[in-house]
Design a protein around this motif. Structure first.
Motif, short mmCIF file in Angstrom:
data_model
loop_
_atom_site.label_atom_id
_atom_site.label_comp_id
_atom_site.label_asym_id
_atom_site.label_seq_id
_atom_site.Cartn_x
_atom_site.Cartn_y
_atom_site.Cartn_z
N MET A 1 3.94 112.20 90.71
CA MET A 1 3.04 111.63 89.71
C MET A 1 3.64 110.33 89.15
O MET A 1 2.91 109.46 88.71
N GLU A 2 4.96 110.18 89.22
CA GLU A 2 5.58 108.93 88.80
C GLU A 2 5.15 107.80 89.75
O GLU A 2 4.88 106.68 89.31
N ASP A 3 5.11 108.09 91.05
CA ASP A 3 4.61 107.11 92.02
C ASP A 3 3.16 106.76 91.71
O ASP A 3 2.76 105.59 91.74
N CYS A 4 2.37 107.76 91.40
CA CYS A 4 0.97 107.55 91.09
C CYS A 4 0.80 106.72 89.81
O CYS A 4 -0.15 105.94 89.70
N ALA A 5 1.72 106.86 88.87
CA ALA A 5 1.65 106.08 87.63
C ALA A 5 1.76 104.59 87.92
O ALA A 5 1.08 103.78 87.28
N ALA A 6 2.59 104.22 88.90
CA ALA A 6 2.71 102.81 89.27
C ALA A 6 1.40 102.29 89.84
O ALA A 6 0.97 101.17 89.55
#
Length: 138
Positions: free
Chosen positions: A44-49
């Motif tokens: 989800m950190e990747d998705c936040a970018a």
């Protein structure tokens, strides 16, 4: 995580068959869309970018099934909301739900773990996957 600028509409270069099919369906339905190209998003950190570049919230999409694989659910929920198996199982009247296998995801949605989306339902020709959308996303 590398994320491109925002593009409007389908890319002009060649893409995978599944990606190309998504663009064709969106075009047939006259649905305008923005997109970004990015590395594989495993967290989800990747998705936040990606979300930050698009200026839109990214949803968490989970493919779930009971142990006997008699039913499949694609749950679309807010990315920051914790998933509680017990609550979702109760809501759909199923027991012992767990994540579907990579093989099930490929067969039913045409995607790999980490890339499930509502657009994958276009590959479920037998309508074996039930879409469940969290109220907060709806």
């Amino acid at each position: 995580m590398t994320v491109s600028e925002v593009f409007h509409g389908a890319p002009e270069d060649e893409r995978t068959n599944v990606e190309q099919k998504c663009y064709e369906i969106l075009e047939q339905l006259a649905i305008l869309f923005d997109r970004v190209d990015h590395d594989r998003a495993d967290t989800m950190e990747d998705c936040a970018a990606i979300s930050q570049v698009l200026g839109a919230d990214i949803c968490k999409n989970l493919m779930l099934t009971p142990r006997n694989r008699s039913a499949f659910y694609l749950l679309c929920m807010p990315g920051d909301k914790p998933f509680l198996t017990k609550d979702f199982s109760k809501a759909v009247g199923a027991s012992r739900l767990s994540f579907a296998t990579a093989e099930d995801m490929t067969e039913l949605l045409g995607c790999a773990p980490g890339s499930a989306s509502i657009l994958g339902l276009m590959n479920d020709m037998e309508h074996r996957v039930t879409l469940a959308v969290d109220k907060a996303v709806r």
